[in-house]
Design an enzyme around this catalytic site. Structure first.
Site, PDB file in Angstrom:
ATOM      1  N   GLN A   9      24.162  33.477  20.917  1.00 17.67           N
ATOM      2  CA  GLN A   9      24.200  32.030  20.747  1.00 17.67           C
ATOM      3  C   GLN A   9      22.853  31.345  21.000  1.00 17.67           C
ATOM      4  O   GLN A   9      22.711  30.156  20.768  1.00 17.67           O
ATOM      5  CB  GLN A   9      25.249  31.401  21.675  1.00 17.67           C
ATOM      6  CG  GLN A   9      26.681  31.651  21.261  1.00 17.67           C
ATOM      7  CD  GLN A   9      27.153  33.068  21.584  1.00 17.67           C
ATOM      8  OE1 GLN A   9      26.646  33.709  22.485  1.00 17.67           O
ATOM      9  NE2 GLN A   9      28.118  33.556  20.825  1.00 17.67           N
ATOM     10  N   CYS A  10      21.854  32.071  21.448  1.00 14.84           N
ATOM     11  CA  CYS A  10      20.539  31.512  21.759  1.00 14.84           C
ATOM     12  C   CYS A  10      19.829  31.089  20.469  1.00 14.84           C
ATOM     13  O   CYS A  10      19.710  31.873  19.537  1.00 14.84           O
ATOM     14  CB  CYS A  10      19.705  32.539  22.523  1.00 14.84           C
ATOM     15  SG  CYS A  10      18.007  32.037  22.813  1.00 14.84           S
TER      16      CYS A  10
END
Length: 114
Positions: A9-10
């Site tokens: 999700q970064c």
């Protein structure tokens, strides 16, 4: 074999993955949350890049640590903190036969991978 380490999700990891895909560069993605993180992995990263480079002291995770946890940092203490809280690792970590790079820069990836 090129490996990209990070958290799915970064945003920075997403940018790195998109760049690698656009360049047609094959890589294996390793998510610290789902695939895990080991002492040997971290020690290898620290050997190629310093623990100071790997430890993201600008992250939300860092700000949430106690003063005691941040006090008198050493390599072993930093490695323990990163093992306990993988979101403390600056992302992504790109590992190739040519070396290791922490963070994402298209220009630096180009230099490392070509």
């Amino acid at each position: 074999m090129i490996k990209l380490y990070g958290i799915q999700q970064c945003d920075t990891v997403k940018k790195a993955r998109k760049w690698l895909d656009q360049q047609g560069i094959a890589y294996q993605f390793h998510d610290f949350r789902t695939d895990g993180l080991t002492v040997s992995m971290l020690e290898e990263f620290v050997e190629q890049a310093s623990w100071e480079t790997l430890l993201n002291q600008r992250s939300t995770s860092w700000r949430q640590l106690s003063g005691e946890q941040k006090f008198e940092l050493s390599q072993s203490k930093a490695v323990s903190l990163m093992l306990e809280t993988p979101t403390l690792i600056k992302r992504p970590v790109l590992q190739s036969d040519n070396g290791l790079m922490v963070g994402f820069s298209a220009e630096n990836y180009e230099k490392l991978l070509r």
